[in-house]
Motif scaffolding. Structure first.
Motif, PDB file in Angstrom:
ATOM      1  N   GLY A 148      36.685 -35.504  27.160  1.00 55.52           N
ATOM      2  CA  GLY A 148      37.056 -34.141  27.104  1.00 55.52           C
ATOM      3  C   GLY A 148      36.115 -33.440  26.229  1.00 55.52           C
ATOM      4  N   CYS A 149      35.992 -32.176  26.268  1.00 49.93           N
ATOM      5  CA  CYS A 149      35.282 -31.162  25.405  1.00 49.93           C
ATOM      6  C   CYS A 149      36.367 -30.096  24.728  1.00 49.93           C
ATOM      7  N   PHE A 150      35.973 -29.804  23.471  1.00 46.18           N
ATOM      8  CA  PHE A 150      36.892 -28.761  22.872  1.00 46.18           C
ATOM      9  C   PHE A 150      35.790 -28.006  21.712  1.00 46.18           C
ATOM     10  N   GLY A 151      36.283 -26.646  22.027  1.00 43.23           N
ATOM     11  CA  GLY A 151      35.478 -25.772  21.123  1.00 43.23           C
ATOM     12  C   GLY A 151      35.142 -24.426  21.493  1.00 43.23           C
ATOM     13  N   PHE A 152      34.624 -23.523  21.314  1.00 44.20           N
ATOM     14  CA  PHE A 152      34.243 -22.277  21.630  1.00 44.20           C
ATOM     15  C   PHE A 152      32.964 -21.428  21.168  1.00 44.20           C
ATOM     16  N   GLY A 153      31.957 -21.200  22.302  1.00 38.61           N
ATOM     17  CA  GLY A 153      30.823 -20.561  21.952  1.00 38.61           C
ATOM     18  C   GLY A 153      30.718 -19.190  22.728  1.00 38.61           C
ATOM     19  N   THR A 154      29.687 -18.421  22.177  1.00 38.49           N
ATOM     20  CA  THR A 154      29.562 -17.123  22.719  1.00 38.49           C
ATOM     21  C   THR A 154      28.107 -17.045  22.403  1.00 38.49           C
ATOM     22  N   TRP A 155      27.432 -16.162  23.360  1.00 40.33           N
ATOM     23  CA  TRP A 155      25.840 -15.571  23.169  1.00 40.33           C
ATOM     24  C   TRP A 155      25.889 -14.287  23.862  1.00 40.33           C
ATOM     25  N   ASP A 156      25.097 -13.503  23.320  1.00 41.92           N
ATOM     26  CA  ASP A 156      24.747 -12.215  23.662  1.00 41.92           C
ATOM     27  C   ASP A 156      23.281 -11.851  24.029  1.00 41.92           C
ATOM     28  N   LYS A 157      23.300 -11.266  25.429  1.00 38.61           N
ATOM     29  CA  LYS A 157      22.046 -10.992  26.049  1.00 38.61           C
ATOM     30  C   LYS A 157      21.545  -9.520  26.261  1.00 38.61           C
ATOM     31  N   GLU A 158      20.423  -9.060  25.944  1.00 40.97           N
ATOM     32  CA  GLU A 158      19.953  -7.871  26.266  1.00 40.97           C
ATOM     33  C   GLU A 158      18.710  -7.663  27.084  1.00 40.97           C
ATOM     34  N   SER A 159      19.107  -6.651  28.144  1.00 40.36           N
ATOM     35  CA  SER A 159      17.866  -6.522  29.098  1.00 40.36           C
ATOM     36  C   SER A 159      17.411  -4.907  28.672  1.00 40.36           C
ATOM     37  N   ASP A 160      16.060  -5.009  28.703  1.00 39.18           N
ATOM     38  CA  ASP A 160      15.390  -3.574  28.469  1.00 39.18           C
ATOM     39  C   ASP A 160      14.026  -3.665  29.300  1.00 39.18           C
ATOM     40  N   TYR A 161      14.404  -2.700  30.389  1.00 37.67           N
ATOM     41  CA  TYR A 161      13.483  -2.604  31.571  1.00 37.67           C
ATOM     42  C   TYR A 161      12.939  -1.224  31.728  1.00 37.67           C
ATOM     43  N   GLU A 162      11.717  -0.748  31.840  1.00 42.30           N
ATOM     44  CA  GLU A 162      11.311   0.486  32.254  1.00 42.30           C
ATOM     45  C   GLU A 162      10.435   0.403  33.460  1.00 42.30           C
ATOM     46  N   ALA A 163      10.807   1.266  34.538  1.00 41.51           N
ATOM     47  CA  ALA A 163      10.019   1.159  35.923  1.00 41.51           C
ATOM     48  C   ALA A 163       9.275   2.692  35.913  1.00 41.51           C
ATOM     49  N   SER A 164       7.863   2.493  36.016  1.00 42.01           N
ATOM     50  CA  SER A 164       6.946   3.607  36.016  1.00 42.01           C
ATOM     51  C   SER A 164       6.509   3.707  37.659  1.00 42.01           C
ATOM     52  N   VAL A 165       6.638   4.907  38.281  1.00 51.30           N
ATOM     53  CA  VAL A 165       6.589   5.226  39.601  1.00 51.30           C
ATOM     54  C   VAL A 165       5.272   5.959  39.685  1.00 51.30           C
ATOM     55  N   TRP A 166       4.263   5.221  40.492  1.00 51.00           N
ATOM     56  CA  TRP A 166       2.859   5.943  40.855  1.00 51.00           C
ATOM     57  C   TRP A 166       3.014   6.276  42.096  1.00 51.00           C
ATOM     58  N   ASP A 167       2.525   7.660  42.360  1.00 51.60           N
ATOM     59  CA  ASP A 167       2.345   8.037  43.771  1.00 51.60           C
ATOM     60  C   ASP A 167       0.720   7.825  44.000  1.00 51.60           C
ATOM     61  N   PHE A 168       0.687   6.759  44.917  1.00 56.70           N
ATOM     62  CA  PHE A 168      -0.665   6.327  45.082  1.00 56.70           C
ATOM     63  C   PHE A 168      -1.473   7.169  46.040  1.00 56.70           C
ATOM     64  N   ARG A 169      -1.065   8.024  46.737  1.00 57.78           N
ATOM     65  CA  ARG A 169      -1.808   8.882  47.608  1.00 57.78           C
ATOM     66  C   ARG A 169      -2.181  10.323  46.695  1.00 57.78           C
ATOM     67  N   ASP A 170      -1.247  10.639  45.984  1.00 57.63           N
ATOM     68  CA  ASP A 170      -1.489  11.780  45.612  1.00 57.63           C
ATOM     69  C   ASP A 170      -2.176  11.514  43.820  1.00 57.63           C
ATOM     70  N   GLN A 171      -2.457  10.007  43.428  1.00 53.63           N
ATOM     71  CA  GLN A 171      -2.767   9.533  42.245  1.00 53.63           C
ATOM     72  C   GLN A 171      -2.371  10.231  41.068  1.00 53.63           C
TER      73      GLN A 171
END
Length: 224
Positions: A148-171
């Motif tokens: 058997g196992c006994f105890g308690f654990g927690t962990w925090d995660k954080e995502s940080d993303y940025e998307a840059s949208v390039w218009d290929f035809r209009d450059q």
């Protein structure tokens, strides 16, 4: 029998439970989406930094979630595009700015391949998901009465993303979308560990994909 019933109940709890996640989406728009029939979008991850890389599974998640030809969004898989344009979109040679893309298009072979794919937009996603803190402990033991196992654990995660949208035809840069997600996962252990996972990266993916669809499609197409 009671032990098996407890194990079955705990397994169901793990299957249907998850930690909490909050997602914040921000958008900066310079122009409206202009996807037309036959146009394609490429979703690429930035991997030029020495201390992290944008995860390939995040790029696949955004692409798969966004891909919807019936709605007018055709996504070219990242690896297929990078291989077809080798070596011009490898981490060491990929254009970092829209002006660099203009110089790349001066190469006839590169321009021909891009036009063959019908590329209208290139979306660069930069960022990562990291574990920011953790606490608690879980101990397991085996004895004559069983294990058997006994105890308690927690962990925090954080995502940080940025998307840059390039218009290929209009450059030109059409806009940017950022996704910030945070969540805490829990692992209570009473006989067996029960992971309650906060799907931080997955929720950041879905939030960013939904915002990109609204960004890329013309208003009359997005309402279909």
């Amino acid at each position: 029998m009671k032990f098996l019933t407890l194990m079955f109940s705990l397994s169901l709890l793990a299957l249907f439970s998850s930690g909490c996640t909050t997602v914040v989406i921000d958008e900066y728009r310079r122009s409206s989406g202009e996807l037309a029939l036959g146009d394609s979008v490429v979703i690429l991850g930035r991997r030029h930094s020495s201390d992290y890389e944008t995860e390939p599974d995040l790029i696949s998640c955004v692409g798969n979630t966004l891909h919807n030809p019936k709605a007018g969004v055709n996504i070219i898989p990242e690896q297929q595009f990078v291989d077809a344009l080798y070596p011009w979109f490898e981490p060491r040679t990929a254009p970092m700015h829209i002006k660099s893309l203009s110089r790349l298009m001066d190469i006839p072979d590169v321009r021909d391949r891009m036009e063959k794919y019908g590329v209208k937009y290139i979306v660069w996603i930069d960022g990562s998901t990291e574990t920011t803190s953790s606490a608690g402990s879980i101990g397991c033991s085996i004895g004559t009465a069983g294990a058997g196992c006994f105890g308690f654990g927690t962990w925090d995660k954080e995502s940080d993303y940025e998307a840059s949208v390039w218009d290929f035809r209009d450059q030109e840069l059409s806009g940017k979308i950022s996704a910030d997600a945070q969540g805490t996962s829990y692992m209570p252990a009473i006989v067996v560990p029960i992971p309650l996972i906060a799907r931080v990266q997955n929720n950041a993916c879905k939030g960013m994909a939904a915002q990109l669809q609204e960004f890329l499609l013309p208003p009359q197409s997005a309402s279909r």
